[in-house]
Design an enzyme around this catalytic site. Structure first.
Site, short mmCIF file in Angstrom:
data_model
loop_
_atom_site.label_atom_id
_atom_site.label_comp_id
_atom_site.label_asym_id
_atom_site.label_seq_id
_atom_site.Cartn_x
_atom_site.Cartn_y
_atom_site.Cartn_z
N HIS A 43 28.68 -47.81 -1.70
CA HIS A 43 28.11 -48.68 -3.23
C HIS A 43 27.77 -47.47 -4.08
O HIS A 43 27.04 -47.57 -4.15
CB HIS A 43 27.26 -49.54 -2.65
CG HIS A 43 26.84 -50.51 -4.49
ND1 HIS A 43 26.20 -52.12 -3.74
CD2 HIS A 43 26.72 -50.54 -5.08
CE1 HIS A 43 25.78 -52.36 -4.52
NE2 HIS A 43 25.97 -51.66 -6.08
N GLU A 70 31.94 -51.13 -3.11
CA GLU A 70 30.54 -52.26 -4.18
C GLU A 70 30.66 -51.41 -5.37
O GLU A 70 30.03 -50.52 -5.19
CB GLU A 70 29.17 -53.02 -3.14
CG GLU A 70 29.82 -53.17 -2.03
CD GLU A 70 28.15 -53.60 -1.01
OE1 GLU A 70 28.60 -54.46 -0.01
OE2 GLU A 70 27.35 -53.15 -1.15
N HIS A 190 23.34 -57.10 3.58
CA HIS A 190 21.20 -57.44 3.35
C HIS A 190 20.48 -57.60 3.95
O HIS A 190 20.28 -58.24 4.51
CB HIS A 190 21.52 -58.02 1.76
CG HIS A 190 20.00 -56.73 1.30
ND1 HIS A 190 20.29 -55.88 -0.10
CD2 HIS A 190 18.86 -56.84 0.99
CE1 HIS A 190 18.97 -55.56 -0.75
NE2 HIS A 190 18.40 -56.01 0.28
#
Length: 239
Positions: A43, A70, A190
């Site tokens: 990410h 991401e 997450h």
């Protein structure tokens, strides 16, 4: 079986804290691949505080397993994804100063924007996943945006799991059922951990992929990286 994609951002945090190339992010990703992970997630953020754009380029050159990139689709991110063509891009609405992702997209309000971005990526053969809260309306909206998958933001599940696992999972099950009705693939991520992962996948066995970084890398400090990857895979196998 649900696939395990390991987010290696925290490895990059350690590297960046001292400069240089220790630990080597690419070498760590290749080791995780060798230890049995199905994918690597990164990410990159605009401030390059962990994964950098050049890391994405380097990883794409060497990985045999899937690379999932991401990020918030700002122009620079879009250019990077179109340049590297990872297997999957996950669109996340994080602000530039966000410590970590903290909300999913409003796929109804941002439909035109997301549809345009998703279309550009899909034209290049990149699978598109949209990060959403566990809300069936947002899942249906992701379908209207042209997504291939949704990734359910599981922070609330992880926070509430210890008190009542069934109640914590209930909104995710409803969102996952909507994804299945819409013909969308299903990812989740997450704060998933060895404590709560197996239950989530047992409740939603059609989950295609989980993306896990913080808990997995933290566990690896105590348990070793190879053993930790194996433990997460075993949790998925036993779900």
């Amino acid at each position: 079986m649900t696939k395990l994609s390991v987010n290696i951002n925290k490895i990059a945090v350690v590297r960046n804290s001292r400069g240089g190339n220790m630990p080597d992010v690419t070498a760590a990703a290749l080791a995780i691949e060798r230890f049995g992970a199905d994918g690597i997630t990164v990410h990159p953020r605009p401030d390059a505080r962990h994964i950098r754009y050049d890391d994405v380029r380097a990883l794409k050159r060497v990985l045999a397993i899937e690379l999932n990139v991401e990020g918030n689709p700002i122009p620079e991110f879009v250019d990077l994804v179109l340049e590297t063509c990872p297997a999957q891009v996950t669109l996340v609405p994080d602000a530039a100063d966000a410590i970590t992702s903290n909300a999913g997209w409003d796929t109804v309000r941002h439909r035109a924007f997301l549809a345009d971005v998703a279309g550009r990526f899909r034209e290049r053969g990149i699978r598109v996943s949209i990060f959403v809260d566990p809300d069936p309306a947002m899942v249906a909206g992701a379908k209207a945006c042209g997504a291939d998958r949704v990734e359910l933001y599981t922070e609330a599940y992880a926070r509430e799991y210890a008190a009542d696992p069934a109640a914590a999972a209930a909104p995710y099950l409803a969102a996952a059922e909507e994804a299945r009705r819409q013909g969308l693939g299903l990812n989740a991520g997450h704060d998933l951990s060895l404590e709560n992962l197996a239950y989530f996948v047992r409740r939603i066995p059609w989950t295609d992929e989980v993306s896990i970084g913080h808990a997995l890398i933290s566990d690896a400090l105590y348990l070793g990286l190879e053993n930790t990857v194996c433990l997460y895979r075993r949790a998925l196998e036993r779900a």
